[in-house]
Design a protein around this motif. Sequence first.
Motif, PDB file in Angstrom:
ATOM      1  N   ASP A   1       0.818  -1.201   0.000  1.00 45.48           N
ATOM      2  CA  ASP A   1       0.000   0.000   0.000  1.00 45.48           C
ATOM      3  C   ASP A   1       0.863   1.267   0.000  1.00 45.48           C
ATOM      4  O   ASP A   1       0.529   2.247  -0.638  1.00 45.48           O
ATOM      5  CB  ASP A   1      -0.925   0.019   1.221  1.00 45.48           C
ATOM      6  CG  ASP A   1      -2.055  -0.997   1.089  1.00 45.48           C
ATOM      7  OD1 ASP A   1      -2.252  -1.490  -0.038  1.00 45.48           O
ATOM      8  OD2 ASP A   1      -2.718  -1.292   2.090  1.00 45.48           O
ATOM      9  N   ARG A   2       1.961   1.232   0.755  1.00 41.23           N
ATOM     10  CA  ARG A   2       2.780   2.433   0.906  1.00 41.23           C
ATOM     11  C   ARG A   2       3.300   2.938  -0.426  1.00 41.23           C
ATOM     12  O   ARG A   2       3.376   4.142  -0.655  1.00 41.23           O
ATOM     13  CB  ARG A   2       3.956   2.141   1.855  1.00 41.23           C
ATOM     14  CG  ARG A   2       4.787   3.382   2.166  1.00 41.23           C
ATOM     15  CD  ARG A   2       5.931   3.043   3.098  1.00 41.23           C
ATOM     16  NE  ARG A   2       6.905   2.173   2.470  1.00 41.23           N
ATOM     17  CZ  ARG A   2       7.873   2.611   1.636  1.00 41.23           C
ATOM     18  NH1 ARG A   2       7.947   3.888   1.316  1.00 41.23           N
ATOM     19  NH2 ARG A   2       8.732   1.767   1.119  1.00 41.23           N
ATOM     20  N   ILE A   3       3.670   2.030  -1.332  1.00 41.35           N
ATOM     21  CA  ILE A   3       4.237   2.462  -2.610  1.00 41.35           C
ATOM     22  C   ILE A   3       3.251   2.291  -3.769  1.00 41.35           C
ATOM     23  O   ILE A   3       3.591   2.501  -4.919  1.00 41.35           O
ATOM     24  CB  ILE A   3       5.553   1.708  -2.926  1.00 41.35           C
ATOM     25  CG1 ILE A   3       5.338   0.192  -2.975  1.00 41.35           C
ATOM     26  CG2 ILE A   3       6.623   2.057  -1.918  1.00 41.35           C
ATOM     27  CD1 ILE A   3       6.557  -0.581  -3.413  1.00 41.35           C
ATOM     28  N   GLY A   4       2.035   1.883  -3.453  1.00 43.62           N
ATOM     29  CA  GLY A   4       0.993   1.867  -4.473  1.00 43.62           C
ATOM     30  C   GLY A   4       1.081   0.738  -5.469  1.00 43.62           C
ATOM     31  O   GLY A   4       0.636   0.875  -6.607  1.00 43.62           O
ATOM     32  N   VAL A   5       1.638  -0.416  -5.070  1.00 44.69           N
ATOM     33  CA  VAL A   5       1.695  -1.576  -5.965  1.00 44.69           C
ATOM     34  C   VAL A   5       0.472  -2.442  -5.720  1.00 44.69           C
ATOM     35  O   VAL A   5       0.177  -2.816  -4.569  1.00 44.69           O
ATOM     36  CB  VAL A   5       2.981  -2.403  -5.732  1.00 44.69           C
ATOM     37  CG1 VAL A   5       2.945  -3.669  -6.569  1.00 44.69           C
ATOM     38  CG2 VAL A   5       4.198  -1.574  -6.095  1.00 44.69           C
ATOM     39  N   GLY A   6      -0.246  -2.768  -6.771  1.00 38.22           N
ATOM     40  CA  GLY A   6      -1.429  -3.608  -6.632  1.00 38.22           C
ATOM     41  C   GLY A   6      -1.251  -4.945  -7.321  1.00 38.22           C
ATOM     42  O   GLY A   6      -0.504  -5.062  -8.296  1.00 38.22           O
TER      43      GLY A   6
ATOM     44  N   LYS B   1       2.200   8.420  -5.216  1.00 39.85           N
ATOM     45  CA  LYS B   1       0.778   8.754  -5.323  1.00 39.85           C
ATOM     46  C   LYS B   1       0.301   8.652  -6.774  1.00 39.85           C
ATOM     47  O   LYS B   1      -0.847   8.323  -7.046  1.00 39.85           O
ATOM     48  CB  LYS B   1       0.540  10.171  -4.785  1.00 39.85           C
ATOM     49  CG  LYS B   1      -0.933  10.534  -4.624  1.00 39.85           C
ATOM     50  CD  LYS B   1      -1.087  11.962  -4.145  1.00 39.85           C
ATOM     51  CE  LYS B   1      -0.533  12.141  -2.738  1.00 39.85           C
ATOM     52  NZ  LYS B   1      -0.765  13.518  -2.226  1.00 39.85           N
ATOM     53  N   HIS B   2       1.215   8.930  -7.698  1.00 41.74           N
ATOM     54  CA  HIS B   2       0.885   8.855  -9.133  1.00 41.74           C
ATOM     55  C   HIS B   2       1.317   7.527  -9.757  1.00 41.74           C
ATOM     56  O   HIS B   2       1.308   7.387 -10.986  1.00 41.74           O
ATOM     57  CB  HIS B   2       1.538  10.023  -9.874  1.00 41.74           C
ATOM     58  CG  HIS B   2       0.943  11.356  -9.550  1.00 41.74           C
ATOM     59  ND1 HIS B   2      -0.169  11.848 -10.187  1.00 41.74           N
ATOM     60  CD2 HIS B   2       1.280  12.294  -8.625  1.00 41.74           C
ATOM     61  CE1 HIS B   2      -0.483  13.034  -9.696  1.00 41.74           C
ATOM     62  NE2 HIS B   2       0.383  13.332  -8.745  1.00 41.74           N
TER      63      HIS B   2
END
Length: 526
Positions: free
Chosen positions: A1-6, A253-254
């Motif tokens: 979640d912290r680095i936005g990897v899904g 975030k982007h």
Amino acid sequence: DRIGVGFSKFISLGNKADLAENDFLELFRTDDTTAVIAAYLEGVKDGPRFMDVARRVTREKPMIVVKSGRTAVGSRAVSSHTGTLAGSDAAYNAAFRQSGVIRADSLEEMLDYSRAFSTYPLPQGRKVAILTNAGGLGILTADACHSIGLSITSFEEETITKLRQRLPEAAGFYNPVDVLGDASPQLYEYALEVLVDDPNVDGIIVLVSPQAMTDVPAIAQVLTKVIKTSNKPILCNLAGGTRIAAGEELLNKHGIPNYSSSERAVASMKALCDYSSIKVKEHTAPVLMAADREVARKIIDDAIRNERRTLGLESLDLLEAYGIPVVQSRMAGNLSEAIQVCEEIGYPVVMKIISPDISHKTDVGGIKLNLMNAEDVERAYLTMMSDVKHYMPNAQITGVQVQQMVTGGKEVIIGMDRDPQFGPLLMFGLGGVYVEFLKDVSFAVAPINDKEAQHMISSIKTYPLIAGVRGETPSDIKAIIDTLLKVSQLVMDFPNLMEFEINPLMVMPEGKGCLAMDIRLTLRKE
């Protein structure tokens, strides 16, 4: 979640009691919600099927694998953990390369590559530009690019002119482009857009070092803007721990990764470049080579019937059955026969010991070269028998092999070891006595096509010695390719060939062909 990897799917295979990696790869290939496939593997259940499935997958989506068990200790741990036969690391490297899989050396690397593939367009080539506000960081990055096989590109004159128009006089206008330590966000944005427009640039690595006047969040903002609209990959290294945290958070975030070191950014750029080549690579099936398989089968069946598991020079007929040229050669059981055979072949000759127990004849005095007459033959024969009995008193000696003396060529080796996971693993390298010391060899999983054979030859470090250096005539590389293809066919036709080695294969100058000088193979029962 912290680095936005899904993750679209997350699957743990356990001990693979039923479904295995190949089944899920087929699923992911057609899954619209999966853009990148990342895997940790300890082993594969069915090596040939894995390669077949992976080839289909990697034509459509990048596949990154961390393979554990690359050392002997790790292999034993894999076996005890899952009961999987680990196979050799060389076989996995060859199988991954041939099927388009990108291998990562760590979970960290796997995530780096995955983020790169899910964020950036693929580059059209391997020409990289570096943009930095710290000269030292730029130089380190250029070194890393060069060592990993990326090209530090030269710019168009128009690009250099545009950079001079806005950058300070003390800036670096070539590659790396150094905008200096006090560079504003606007200057970063301008320089980056100029580099994106240069047709000689396929990808860009942007470095930001937090100096006294560096507005890291604002620079991250302009980087985001350019990256989102660029048709070329732009990878970022904001270096500086807590001092760049706000900028890194903005990038995350982007969905834009910030690589914590320039080396990690370079490695990810290479992965993008590698996959760009993989995606367009055409795989052609190997052509079935002509061979007298019945003759070959009889040679192998006779050896098994007589309970002979190791064959040496006496099996040169096996190579001839597959159209591989062999040196003129005869066997002799004693000294008088040896002299008679030498007279028939014609001097100069080579004499070699025949023994199923001796792999490295040179080490025990089992090869005598350049014998010019009967006196040389007698002296060499007696010395050889004495030396061999001294070094290996229990070796079974069945006679000697007399061969015509061949000079003027380069010695190479072609070998095969049957890997428990992938089957026949072919090997190529500089041959003769040097292979043990140089260990400069390449591998490929059989069957191979002509392009794969060419890759095996050209990827060894000593390839220039074969291709011709400093005015030397090139060796007959076409003849080596032909021999590799025929050996590939041979080891596929006979699964009971466990180990195989032609050493040396004497390769003549271009257009003059090659000759197999020595062979050794090991069989198993059907």
